[in-house]
Design a protein around this motif. Sequence first.
Motif, mmCIF file in Angstrom:
data_model
loop_
_atom_site.group_PDB
_atom_site.id
_atom_site.type_symbol
_atom_site.label_atom_id
_atom_site.label_comp_id
_atom_site.label_asym_id
_atom_site.label_seq_id
_atom_site.Cartn_x
_atom_site.Cartn_y
_atom_site.Cartn_z
ATOM 1 N N ALA A 1 0.825 -1.208 0.000
ATOM 2 C CA ALA A 1 0.000 0.000 0.000
ATOM 3 C C ALA A 1 0.861 1.260 0.000
ATOM 4 C CB ALA A 1 -0.935 -0.010 1.212
ATOM 5 N N LEU A 2 2.074 1.129 0.533
ATOM 6 C CA LEU A 2 2.949 2.304 0.663
ATOM 7 C C LEU A 2 3.836 2.534 -0.557
ATOM 8 C CD1 LEU A 2 4.078 1.913 4.370
ATOM 9 C CD2 LEU A 2 3.015 3.963 3.401
ATOM 10 N N THR B 1 6.727 8.825 5.072
ATOM 11 C CA THR B 1 7.004 9.327 6.416
ATOM 12 C C THR B 1 6.234 8.489 7.431
ATOM 13 O OG1 THR B 1 5.116 10.786 6.264
ATOM 14 C CG2 THR B 1 7.243 11.681 5.536
ATOM 15 N N PRO B 2 6.612 8.549 8.739
ATOM 16 C CA PRO B 2 5.847 7.826 9.756
ATOM 17 C C PRO B 2 4.368 8.224 9.732
ATOM 18 C CG PRO B 2 7.873 8.689 10.702
ATOM 19 C CD PRO B 2 7.794 9.233 9.312
ATOM 20 N N GLN B 3 4.131 9.492 9.456
ATOM 21 C CA GLN B 3 2.757 10.000 9.359
ATOM 22 C C GLN B 3 2.002 9.297 8.221
ATOM 23 O OE1 GLN B 3 3.279 14.151 8.929
ATOM 24 N NE2 GLN B 3 1.139 14.645 9.458
ATOM 25 N N ALA B 4 2.658 9.188 7.062
ATOM 26 C CA ALA B 4 2.044 8.539 5.901
ATOM 27 C C ALA B 4 1.758 7.074 6.216
ATOM 28 C CB ALA B 4 2.951 8.669 4.683
ATOM 29 N N CYS B 5 2.686 6.422 6.933
ATOM 30 C CA CYS B 5 2.485 5.015 7.303
ATOM 31 C C CYS B 5 1.246 4.868 8.188
ATOM 32 C CB CYS B 5 3.698 4.457 8.049
ATOM 33 S SG CYS B 5 5.164 4.358 7.013
ATOM 34 N N ARG B 6 1.086 5.783 9.125
ATOM 35 C CA ARG B 6 -0.099 5.732 9.998
ATOM 36 C C ARG B 6 -1.367 5.951 9.190
ATOM 37 N NH1 ARG B 6 3.145 8.256 13.754
ATOM 38 N NH2 ARG B 6 2.378 10.325 13.177
ATOM 39 N N ALA B 7 -1.311 6.910 8.243
ATOM 40 C CA ALA B 7 -2.480 7.193 7.404
ATOM 41 C C ALA B 7 -2.865 5.957 6.584
ATOM 42 C CB ALA B 7 -2.196 8.380 6.495
ATOM 43 N N VAL B 8 -1.869 5.234 6.105
ATOM 44 C CA VAL B 8 -2.143 4.026 5.317
ATOM 45 C C VAL B 8 -2.751 2.935 6.209
ATOM 46 C CG1 VAL B 8 -0.977 2.088 4.168
ATOM 47 C CG2 VAL B 8 -0.596 4.420 3.375
ATOM 48 N N ASP B 9 -2.227 2.797 7.429
ATOM 49 C CA ASP B 9 -2.821 1.828 8.355
ATOM 50 C C ASP B 9 -4.290 2.185 8.636
ATOM 51 O OD1 ASP B 9 -0.633 0.239 8.471
ATOM 52 O OD2 ASP B 9 -0.058 0.727 10.536
ATOM 53 N N GLY C 1 -9.454 -12.374 -3.316
ATOM 54 C CA GLY C 1 -9.430 -11.429 -4.434
ATOM 55 C C GLY C 1 -10.030 -10.080 -4.074
ATOM 56 N N GLY C 2 -11.156 -10.103 -3.355
ATOM 57 C CA GLY C 2 -11.813 -8.860 -2.958
ATOM 58 C C GLY C 2 -10.947 -8.049 -1.998
ATOM 59 N N MET C 3 -10.268 -8.760 -1.078
ATOM 60 C CA MET C 3 -9.388 -8.064 -0.122
ATOM 61 C C MET C 3 -8.198 -7.452 -0.861
ATOM 62 S SD MET C 3 -9.407 -10.898 2.917
ATOM 63 C CE MET C 3 -8.707 -10.034 4.328
ATOM 64 N N ARG C 4 -7.661 -8.210 -1.802
ATOM 65 C CA ARG C 4 -6.506 -7.701 -2.557
ATOM 66 C C ARG C 4 -6.883 -6.449 -3.341
ATOM 67 N NH1 ARG C 4 -2.534 -12.067 -4.385
ATOM 68 N NH2 ARG C 4 -2.314 -10.616 -6.116
ATOM 69 N N GLN C 5 -8.098 -6.464 -3.895
ATOM 70 C CA GLN C 5 -8.511 -5.290 -4.667
ATOM 71 C C GLN C 5 -8.712 -4.088 -3.744
ATOM 72 O OE1 GLN C 5 -7.707 -4.520 -7.348
ATOM 73 N NE2 GLN C 5 -9.144 -4.749 -8.985
ATOM 74 N N ARG C 6 -9.111 -4.365 -2.483
ATOM 75 C CA ARG C 6 -9.220 -3.265 -1.512
ATOM 76 C C ARG C 6 -7.835 -2.720 -1.158
ATOM 77 N NH1 ARG C 6 -12.563 -5.648 3.167
ATOM 78 N NH2 ARG C 6 -12.690 -7.571 1.945
ATOM 79 N N VAL C 7 -6.839 -3.605 -1.110
ATOM 80 C CA VAL C 7 -5.462 -3.140 -0.874
ATOM 81 C C VAL C 7 -5.034 -2.241 -2.046
ATOM 82 C CG1 VAL C 7 -3.051 -3.807 -0.548
ATOM 83 C CG2 VAL C 7 -4.872 -5.233 0.430
ATOM 84 N N ALA D 1 -3.514 6.190 -1.165
ATOM 85 C CA ALA D 1 -2.459 6.582 -0.218
ATOM 86 C C ALA D 1 -1.707 7.822 -0.681
ATOM 87 C CB ALA D 1 -1.475 5.426 -0.028
ATOM 88 N N SER D 2 -1.516 7.969 -1.989
ATOM 89 C CA SER D 2 -0.773 9.128 -2.476
ATOM 90 C C SER D 2 -1.698 10.335 -2.663
ATOM 91 C CB SER D 2 -0.040 8.776 -3.763
ATOM 92 O OG SER D 2 -0.923 8.148 -4.656
#
Length: 262
Positions: A98-99, A109-117, A138-144, A151-152
Amino acid sequence: MKPMLELKNVSHVYVNEKEASLAIDSLELAVLPGEFVSLVGPSGCGKTTILSLLAGLFPPAQGEVLYAGQPVSGPSNKLGYMLQQDYLFPWRTIRDNALIGLEIMGRKTPQACRAVDDLLDEMGLAGTADRYPHELSGGMRQRVALVRTLASDPEVLLLDEPFSALDMHIKLQLEDLVQRTLRRLNKTAILVTHDLAEAAAMSDRVILLGRRPGRIRQIFDIPLDIRRLLPTEARRDPGFQDIFDSIWEELEAEDGKEGADV
Ligand code: ADP
Ligand code: MG
């Protein structure tokens, strides 16, 4: 309101050693900020080409492609792409997949990592961050893949048949999740799909393209009361069938003329 995306008199020709083929012809399209537009039409009518031009993957043979009023000159992180295949890297954890966009842009950044979590949690993927793609459905992967795209923090999402490889009930859940998320974040989106019901249920406008060469055949404005509903609710609305039928009839009229191969 000024358009977020514009195609002005855009034509595109693919050239190889043997021939040159006109994929889209003199297309005019304007998409407003926050709008959700779908492109539907027979296979080969130029839907993916239109997304590629908007994404700045290559320039059009003719005409102008504009993002926020400025010419598109190459790929930009303002536009995020989501495809039918999730393209997750098997050796990376879900969080690191995801990152990846942020990592490439030097913004991990640590902030971006938290936002992705947080985004993973919101998408119902809590607890998967340290797992690997093969452990997910498959559905979970597409959500990732959706989290990776969001994320960006792009302004625009270009969605090229992102639900078409999924089972029906997963697809319906994901349509709701995507629409709800994009609305909350006020993103602009263009969805390519061969599923007319999906287009009608998710969009503010459905653009039906005709082929050889690709051009706009008809534009369907979805009534406001249906737009406000989540896709699963829209599909159950009494007015939904009429909209579906009108798009279907128009698509059939084209196929009847040129031989069906949707
Ligand atoms: P769609 O996504 O609607 O199925 P595409 O945009 O992929 O349509 O393709 C539009 C037309 O351009 C088709 O006739 C296709 O064969 C042709 N085309 C697409 N990509 C290429 C390419 N890289 N080289 C040559 N022709 C292409
Ligand atoms: Mg395509």
